[in-house]
Write a protein that holds these residues in place. Structure first.
Motif, PDB file in Angstrom:
ATOM      1  N   VAL A   1     -14.164 -36.962 -66.913  1.00  0.00           N
ATOM      2  CA  VAL A   1     -12.895 -37.492 -66.427  1.00  0.00           C
ATOM      3  C   VAL A   1     -12.006 -37.898 -67.601  1.00  0.00           C
ATOM      4  O   VAL A   1     -10.800 -37.661 -67.601  1.00  0.00           O
ATOM      5  CB  VAL A   1     -13.133 -38.714 -65.513  1.00  0.00           C
ATOM      6  N   LYS A   2     -12.636 -38.486 -68.594  1.00  0.00           N
ATOM      7  CA  LYS A   2     -11.884 -38.879 -69.783  1.00  0.00           C
ATOM      8  C   LYS A   2     -11.179 -37.682 -70.407  1.00  0.00           C
ATOM      9  O   LYS A   2     -10.013 -37.770 -70.807  1.00  0.00           O
ATOM     10  CB  LYS A   2     -12.823 -39.488 -70.824  1.00  0.00           C
ATOM     11  N   ALA A   3     -11.894 -36.573 -70.467  1.00  0.00           N
ATOM     12  CA  ALA A   3     -11.306 -35.352 -71.030  1.00  0.00           C
ATOM     13  C   ALA A   3     -10.124 -34.898 -70.189  1.00  0.00           C
ATOM     14  O   ALA A   3      -9.086 -34.465 -70.721  1.00  0.00           O
ATOM     15  CB  ALA A   3     -12.357 -34.253 -71.121  1.00  0.00           C
ATOM     16  N   ALA A   4     -10.276 -35.018 -68.882  1.00  0.00           N
ATOM     17  CA  ALA A   4      -9.197 -34.598 -67.982  1.00  0.00           C
ATOM     18  C   ALA A   4      -7.954 -35.464 -68.196  1.00  0.00           C
ATOM     19  O   ALA A   4      -6.829 -34.957 -68.313  1.00  0.00           O
ATOM     20  CB  ALA A   4      -9.669 -34.700 -66.537  1.00  0.00           C
TER      21      ALA A   4
ATOM     22  N   ARG B   1     -15.421 -42.068 -60.303  1.00  0.00           N
ATOM     23  CA  ARG B   1     -16.357 -40.994 -60.668  1.00  0.00           C
ATOM     24  C   ARG B   1     -16.772 -41.114 -62.133  1.00  0.00           C
ATOM     25  O   ARG B   1     -17.941 -40.932 -62.493  1.00  0.00           O
ATOM     26  CB  ARG B   1     -15.709 -39.625 -60.413  1.00  0.00           C
ATOM     27  N   ALA B   2     -15.805 -41.450 -62.966  1.00  0.00           N
ATOM     28  CA  ALA B   2     -16.102 -41.613 -64.387  1.00  0.00           C
ATOM     29  C   ALA B   2     -17.125 -42.719 -64.602  1.00  0.00           C
ATOM     30  O   ALA B   2     -18.058 -42.589 -65.414  1.00  0.00           O
ATOM     31  CB  ALA B   2     -14.819 -41.932 -65.153  1.00  0.00           C
ATOM     32  N   TYR B   3     -16.937 -43.787 -63.865  1.00  0.00           N
ATOM     33  CA  TYR B   3     -17.876 -44.909 -63.991  1.00  0.00           C
ATOM     34  C   TYR B   3     -19.279 -44.479 -63.571  1.00  0.00           C
ATOM     35  O   TYR B   3     -20.271 -44.778 -64.250  1.00  0.00           O
ATOM     36  CB  TYR B   3     -17.396 -46.074 -63.123  1.00  0.00           C
ATOM     37  N   GLU B   4     -19.337 -43.763 -62.471  1.00  0.00           N
ATOM     38  CA  GLU B   4     -20.628 -43.290 -61.971  1.00  0.00           C
ATOM     39  C   GLU B   4     -21.287 -42.322 -62.949  1.00  0.00           C
ATOM     40  O   GLU B   4     -22.504 -42.232 -63.041  1.00  0.00           O
ATOM     41  CB  GLU B   4     -20.447 -42.620 -60.606  1.00  0.00           C
TER      42      GLU B   4
ATOM     43  N   THR C   1      -4.763 -31.579 -59.987  1.00  0.00           N
ATOM     44  CA  THR C   1      -5.710 -30.506 -60.273  1.00  0.00           C
ATOM     45  C   THR C   1      -6.674 -30.899 -61.389  1.00  0.00           C
ATOM     46  O   THR C   1      -7.893 -30.710 -61.283  1.00  0.00           O
ATOM     47  CB  THR C   1      -4.959 -29.219 -60.691  1.00  0.00           C
ATOM     48  N   ARG C   2      -6.111 -31.467 -62.421  1.00  0.00           N
ATOM     49  CA  ARG C   2      -6.969 -31.868 -63.561  1.00  0.00           C
ATOM     50  C   ARG C   2      -7.947 -32.963 -63.164  1.00  0.00           C
ATOM     51  O   ARG C   2      -9.096 -32.962 -63.590  1.00  0.00           O
ATOM     52  CB  ARG C   2      -6.097 -32.400 -64.705  1.00  0.00           C
ATOM     53  N   LEU C   3      -7.460 -33.902 -62.381  1.00  0.00           N
ATOM     54  CA  LEU C   3      -8.334 -35.016 -61.996  1.00  0.00           C
ATOM     55  C   LEU C   3      -9.475 -34.564 -61.090  1.00  0.00           C
ATOM     56  O   LEU C   3     -10.544 -35.180 -61.073  1.00  0.00           O
ATOM     57  CB  LEU C   3      -7.513 -36.107 -61.294  1.00  0.00           C
ATOM     58  N   ASP C   4      -9.245 -33.496 -60.363  1.00  0.00           N
ATOM     59  CA  ASP C   4     -10.285 -32.980 -59.463  1.00  0.00           C
ATOM     60  C   ASP C   4     -11.289 -32.103 -60.188  1.00  0.00           C
ATOM     61  O   ASP C   4     -12.336 -31.762 -59.641  1.00  0.00           O
ATOM     62  CB  ASP C   4      -9.643 -32.182 -58.317  1.00  0.00           C
ATOM     63  N   ARG C   5     -10.950 -31.743 -61.379  1.00  0.00           N
ATOM     64  CA  ARG C   5     -11.811 -30.849 -62.154  1.00  0.00           C
ATOM     65  C   ARG C   5     -13.161 -31.508 -62.432  1.00  0.00           C
ATOM     66  O   ARG C   5     -13.209 -32.673 -62.858  1.00  0.00           O
ATOM     67  CB  ARG C   5     -11.103 -30.531 -63.476  1.00  0.00           C
TER      68      ARG C   5
END
Lengths: 195, 195
Positions: B80-83, B141-144, B72-76
DNA sequence: TCTTTTTCGGACCATTTAATCAAGAAATGA
DNA sequence: TCATTTCTTGATTAAATGGTCCGAAAAAGA
């Protein structure tokens, strides 16, 4: 005088690591244990004492062996980063070797017994603090040698992290037979030392 | 019609996590188990089946619960780092909480059984690959989003590392009651995401 | 009231457990 | 030769193991 022992006690101790590592302490019945060791029941009791005694001996022997290697490398003059890299590569190599790998799993069984066998709890506590301190001293030296920047900041935290990572690799190995995964974990773990 | 169940089956399942987590699967005798669950022997067999059935149910329930939180957190949307930071802080918090902490240790007992209970091995394999993939997608996604630099390079390795680190925290908690150590490990672990 | 379901507890089962004792055979060195 | 030690095996012990069966009491809805 008297008849000589027919088996090498440390060789049998290594076999005990394998058996306990595979079945766990409680999961290892005396029958399984004897089959694995290849010695007679009475020989076990005469040489090592009870099942628990043998387990404790095996755990201590394994841990001391591994810790000695780590301490030696950390004391080695020269690059600390190289020493730490070697330490982790060596662990990964052991976990990828079909034969040596099995012995390592006694760590997992040993940790299970921490809450129930005070002797093991005390032993691990002492071992962990000794290694944490060794890592810390090595990191301080690394900093003085210019191998680490201020970015790494809390060297105490870094020492704890490294010692924990070392232990946890066996858990990773138990969960996956894939050597590549192990390498990936080690690689990223060591990146904590990057500038 | 008929009498209602007097106990909440998931509440009892949580108690089972604690008991199995503390004594291990083989180390948990039926007597210890019943005392810990607070239900009668027959109720156990009627509701959950055998001791092994209950163990498997408890392991799956625990794992699913934890994995759901992570996914759930990763999909938020958003950082991403915060997640990921949240995910690890949450684990550390659970391991520092006297009550929740105990449940987590069933993971350790479960890993013990991986070589002996095919159902658990298969379950963990599926769970691990699902989470590794989720971490990987999140990192992409974080990289993007510009949260990661090229320095981090191999995102697959980073994903495996994060998933492993997540698991291994319970091991650290079992070895030390010191909350500070846990915080230190989490801090350095997350530094792998630093630029 | 009647049927259904669950709870609880005791009795019981066969099996396995870790550990001890005993005794003879084999090896070793004085 | 002789004392000592180890090896091997079998018997035995007492306790604990996971699991089943039975029966009575207590709810709950029809």
């Amino acid at each position: 005088m008297g008849r000589n022992k027919e088996f090498d006690t440390t060789v049998v101790l290594r076999k005990a690591m394998e058996v306990f590592g595979h079945y766990g302490y409680e999961g290892t019945s005396l029958q399984i244990l004897l089959d694995g060791l290849g010695i007679a029941r009475q020989s076990l009791y005469d040489t090592y004492g009870t099942k628990k005694d043998l387990f404790i001996s095996a755990v201590k022997h394994y841990t001391n062996e591994k810790s000695t290697v780590v301490l030696t490398r950390l004391d080695r003059p020269g690059s600390v980063k190289a020493a730490i890299t070697d330490i982790f590569r060596e662990i990964a190599a052991a976990l990828k070797d079909e034969a040596r790998r099995k012995e390592c799993f006694i760590m997992h069984s040993a940790i299970d017994q921490v809450p129930h066998v005070p002797e093991i709890a005390a032993f691990f506590e002492k071992d962990a603090s000794r290694l944490e301190e060794a890592f810390y001293q090595a990191l301080v030296r690394a900093y003085e040698q210019g191998e680490l920047s201020d970015r790494h900041g809390d060297l105490r935290a870094l020492a704890r992290y490294l010692n924990h990572s070392r232990y946890s690799l066996t858990q990773a190995a138990k969960l996956t037979p894939e050597p590549k995964v192990l390498d990936d974990i080690v690689k990223v773990t060591l990146s904590a030392l990057d500038s």
